[in-house]
Structure formats: C-alpha cells, structure tokens
Scaffold this motif. Structure first.
Motif, PDB file in Angstrom:
ATOM      1  N   ASP A 100       0.866  -1.176   0.000  1.00 48.97           N
ATOM      2  CA  ASP A 100       0.000   0.000   0.000  1.00 48.97           C
ATOM      3  C   ASP A 100       0.903   1.225   0.000  1.00 48.97           C
ATOM      4  N   TRP A 101       0.721   2.071  -1.003  1.00 47.69           N
ATOM      5  CA  TRP A 101       1.547   3.267  -1.133  1.00 47.69           C
ATOM      6  C   TRP A 101       0.664   4.497  -1.042  1.00 47.69           C
ATOM      7  N   SER A 102       1.058   5.427  -0.206  1.00 47.57           N
ATOM      8  CA  SER A 102       0.380   6.726  -0.177  1.00 47.57           C
ATOM      9  C   SER A 102       1.400   7.766   0.257  1.00 47.57           C
ATOM     10  N   SER A 103       1.150   8.969  -0.136  1.00 45.69           N
ATOM     11  CA  SER A 103       2.095  10.036   0.171  1.00 45.69           C
ATOM     12  C   SER A 103       1.384  11.371   0.089  1.00 45.69           C
ATOM     13  N   GLU A 104       1.874  12.340   0.815  1.00 45.17           N
ATOM     14  CA  GLU A 104       1.452  13.731   0.654  1.00 45.17           C
ATOM     15  C   GLU A 104       2.394  14.371  -0.356  1.00 45.17           C
ATOM     16  N   LEU A 105       1.869  15.336  -1.103  1.00 40.94           N
ATOM     17  CA  LEU A 105       2.694  16.135  -2.005  1.00 40.94           C
ATOM     18  C   LEU A 105       2.592  17.572  -1.514  1.00 40.94           C
ATOM     19  N   TRP A 106       3.722  18.148  -1.127  1.00 38.55           N
ATOM     20  CA  TRP A 106       3.749  19.533  -0.658  1.00 38.55           C
ATOM     21  C   TRP A 106       4.285  20.403  -1.785  1.00 38.55           C
ATOM     22  N   ILE A 107       3.459  21.314  -2.246  1.00 42.99           N
ATOM     23  CA  ILE A 107       3.855  22.252  -3.300  1.00 42.99           C
ATOM     24  C   ILE A 107       4.109  23.600  -2.633  1.00 42.99           C
ATOM     25  N   THR A 108       5.354  24.061  -2.718  1.00 41.28           N
ATOM     26  CA  THR A 108       5.759  25.299  -2.061  1.00 41.28           C
ATOM     27  C   THR A 108       5.885  26.405  -3.098  1.00 41.28           C
ATOM     28  N   SER A 109       5.300  27.582  -2.784  1.00 41.13           N
ATOM     29  CA  SER A 109       5.343  28.708  -3.716  1.00 41.13           C
ATOM     30  C   SER A 109       5.393  30.026  -2.953  1.00 41.13           C
ATOM     31  N   ASP A 110       5.472  31.131  -3.689  1.00 42.84           N
ATOM     32  CA  ASP A 110       5.456  32.437  -3.061  1.00 42.84           C
ATOM     33  C   ASP A 110       4.039  33.029  -3.013  1.00 42.84           C
TER      34      ASP A 110
END
Length: 190
Positions: A175-185
C-alpha cells in the motif's frame, strides 16, 4: 491641491496642508468637510482661529477602506472674506497584490497498480489573484515511486492554467500513499 498618489488598500498616507490668511484680522475656521469622510481625516480641532501672519500646518490623512479612486474635495468653512475654501484631493487605493495557488484535485487516487507498471494522473494548477506565482518546490512525503514532471522553479502568470503529470510507479507490491507539498510564493505558501 493634495496629491496622495496611489497607495495600497489598508495603508495610510499623510500629507501636510498649510493655511494662512491674507486678512488683517483673525479668521475662525468653524468646520471642514471631506467629500469622502470615511477615507480622510485632518488633525484640526475646530473652531480654530488663525491670526494674521500665522502659518497653520495640519496633517491630512488618507486611509482607504476599499480599492477605488478616492479623488475628492475638502471644504474648509470660516468667517473669512471667502467663507469656503475648496482643496482638491487626488488619491487612489489599489488592491493589495496577492495571489493564491490553486491545485485541483486535492487528492489523486491511482487505484490498484501491478508492480512494475506506471500510472499517470494530472493536477491542474492555476493562480487566483492579481500577481504571478512562482512554484519553488514540490516534495513528496514518501518519494519512492512518485514523481511529477514540472521543472522548478516555475512561474505561473495570472491567466495560466497548467496540467502537471504526477506519475506513480510502485517499486514493490504494497500500500503506497504520500502527501505532495507544493511550495510557492503565493499567499498560501504550501
């Protein structure tokens, strides 16, 4: 004429207004009125009597509550030969530059994938606001098997809508799961 120029909504600007009289006798200022009283104020307590040869300097404050052209008039009333003096005011307030990064959908479900296969889903990314946004980083909480194809840093203009491929290639059966954090200004930085 007082020229406040252009300021950001919510900011405050102060200009000095100098008053003198050309008469030999004192003149009493009994009131003053701003065309837009919610956006302007003056640090003059009335009634105020100006003496001959006196130079009265008061601060006029511009504190806009909304983005708009606030150009208007200030009427100063007195018992002088000219009972009302009109001071023109030039003033504009603009929106505070800000933008939000909009990502949709907020959840990607790759479903069941066989080990060794690859699945690609898409994120739609855009800007909600009046200034461009630069995406600086994209980090997967658990990076194994996950990837995205947008080279960073990437600047989105206010009318851009881009589609980013998010790839999942499971390295093993699990079982694979992950958060994706997109960093911007943007105003919502993560």
């Amino acid at each position: 004429e007082l020229d406040f120029g252009t300021i950001l909504e919510g900011e405050t600007a102060v200009l000095s207004l100098t008053m003198t009289i050309d008469e030999e006798t004192p003149v009493t200022i009994d009131s003053y009125t701003f065309e837009f009283p919610t956006g302007f104020s003056m640090d003059l307590i009335v009634p105020y009597t100006i003496q001959p040869e006196e130079e009265l300097v008061v601060d006029v404050t511009f504190a806009p509550t909304d983005p708009a052209d606030w150009s208007s008039d200030l009427w100063i009333h007195s018992d002088g030969v000219i009972p009302t003096v009109t001071v023109g005011i030039l003033a504009e307030a603009i929106l505070v530059p800000s933008s939000e990064l909009v990502v949709s959908p907020l959840e990607l479900d790759f479903g069941s994938i066989m080990e060794g296969e690859t699945e690609v889903l898409h994120l739609e990314i855009s800007v909600d606001g009046n200034i461009p946004v630069t995406v600086e980083e994209a980090t997967f909480e658990l990076p194994t098997g996950f990837n995205w194809d947008l080279p960073l840093p990437y600047t989105l203009q206010t009318d851009d809508v881009i589609f980013v491929n998010v790839t999942f290639a499971p390295p093993s059966a699990d079982d694979w799961s992950s958060e994706l954090w997109i960093t911007s200004d943007a105003s919502n930085p993560t």
